[in-house]
Design an enzyme around this catalytic site. Sequence first.
Site, short mmCIF file in Angstrom:
data_model
loop_
_atom_site.label_atom_id
_atom_site.label_comp_id
_atom_site.label_asym_id
_atom_site.label_seq_id
_atom_site.Cartn_x
_atom_site.Cartn_y
_atom_site.Cartn_z
N HIS A 18 0.84 -1.21 0.00
CA HIS A 18 0.00 0.00 0.00
C HIS A 18 0.88 1.26 0.00
O HIS A 18 0.63 2.21 -0.72
CB HIS A 18 -0.89 0.04 1.25
CG HIS A 18 -1.95 -1.03 1.32
ND1 HIS A 18 -2.03 -1.91 2.37
CD2 HIS A 18 -2.98 -1.34 0.49
CE1 HIS A 18 -3.07 -2.71 2.19
NE2 HIS A 18 -3.65 -2.40 1.06
N LYS A 42 -15.50 -7.49 4.09
CA LYS A 42 -14.35 -8.35 4.40
C LYS A 42 -14.25 -8.77 5.87
O LYS A 42 -13.37 -9.55 6.21
CB LYS A 42 -13.06 -7.65 3.99
CG LYS A 42 -12.80 -7.71 2.49
CD LYS A 42 -11.42 -7.21 2.19
CE LYS A 42 -11.04 -7.43 0.74
NZ LYS A 42 -9.75 -6.77 0.44
N ARG A 91 -1.58 -5.91 -8.61
CA ARG A 91 -0.42 -6.75 -8.32
C ARG A 91 -0.19 -7.79 -9.40
O ARG A 91 0.91 -8.01 -9.85
CB ARG A 91 -0.61 -7.48 -6.98
CG ARG A 91 -0.45 -6.58 -5.80
CD ARG A 91 -1.05 -7.19 -4.58
NE ARG A 91 -2.50 -7.18 -4.67
CZ ARG A 91 -3.32 -7.43 -3.66
NH1 ARG A 91 -2.82 -7.75 -2.49
NH2 ARG A 91 -4.61 -7.39 -3.82
N SER A 129 -2.68 -7.80 2.71
CA SER A 129 -2.95 -7.68 4.14
C SER A 129 -3.30 -9.04 4.72
O SER A 129 -2.86 -9.39 5.82
CB SER A 129 -4.12 -6.72 4.40
OG SER A 129 -3.81 -5.44 3.92
P1 ADP Z 1 -9.89 -3.57 -0.79
O1 ADP Z 1 -10.72 -4.30 0.22
O2 ADP Z 1 -10.56 -2.34 -1.32
O3 ADP Z 1 -9.37 -4.44 -1.89
P2 ADP Z 1 -7.18 -3.48 0.22
O4 ADP Z 1 -6.69 -2.75 1.41
O5 ADP Z 1 -7.03 -4.96 0.20
O6 ADP Z 1 -8.67 -3.01 0.04
O7 ADP Z 1 -6.47 -2.93 -1.09
C1 ADP Z 1 -6.60 -1.58 -1.46
C2 ADP Z 1 -5.94 -1.40 -2.82
O8 ADP Z 1 -4.55 -1.60 -2.67
C3 ADP Z 1 -6.40 -2.39 -3.89
O9 ADP Z 1 -6.41 -1.72 -5.13
C4 ADP Z 1 -5.34 -3.45 -3.87
O10 ADP Z 1 -5.23 -4.08 -5.13
C5 ADP Z 1 -4.13 -2.60 -3.56
N1 ADP Z 1 -3.06 -3.38 -2.93
C6 ADP Z 1 -3.12 -4.19 -1.85
N2 ADP Z 1 -1.93 -4.75 -1.59
C7 ADP Z 1 -1.08 -4.28 -2.54
C8 ADP Z 1 0.29 -4.51 -2.87
N3 ADP Z 1 1.04 -5.36 -2.18
N4 ADP Z 1 0.80 -3.86 -3.90
C9 ADP Z 1 0.03 -3.03 -4.64
N5 ADP Z 1 -1.27 -2.78 -4.43
C10 ADP Z 1 -1.82 -3.40 -3.39
#
Ligand code: ADP
Length: 159
Positions: A18, A42, A91, A129
């Site tokens: 993130h 989630k 990703r 996460s």
């Molecule tokens: P959501 O529940 O909206 O998917 P997340 O916190 O899981 O929320 O992810 C928020 C955004 O960050 C999403 O677009 C996800 O693809 C991106 N994201 C999560 N982890 C990574 C990572 N390791 N590298 C790049 N983008 C990421």
Amino acid sequence: MNKIAIYPGTFDPITHGHRDIVMRASQLFDRVIIAVSENTHKNPAFEFDERIALAKEVLAEYKHAEVIGFNNLLVDFAREQNANTIIRGLRAVSDLEYEFQLASMNRKLSPNIETIFLMPDEQYTYLSSSIVRQVAELKGDISNFVHPSVAKALTGKHS
Ligand code: ADP
């Protein structure tokens, strides 16, 4: 004109992946709002307030980034913040189907708001996460994947 982008997500908890996206977005926009979603299907491990507090701590060094919680429709929140860009991280191809659906729906709801996708540094493409939470639960070393304050919060949950 100030270019404002919204980077929405659950951030449960915020990882180096993130942070990498925020760093890239900060180079493209005058202001990046990290929008922590309260309403999520989630069933997050961290409370809404904790997810916000950790994101604030991790992103303190990014002067153009601001962390705000929200609980309404994303496009409405974006409009309230005068943002016309939504940022999402990509990703791998596996992210694409869901992200495509989300971006298409947001475009239907608000045609003036554009979604753009940023790729993290290669070393973070496998990071999520949920995988970090799983490793922490089994007492694995997560120090390479999250900020020390997030590692501490995760360790606290499983001690
Ligand atoms: P959501 O529940 O909206 O998917 P997340 O916190 O899981 O929320 O992810 C928020 C955004 O960050 C999403 O677009 C996800 O693809 C991106 N994201 C999560 N982890 C990574 C990572 N390791 N590298 C790049 N983008 C990421």
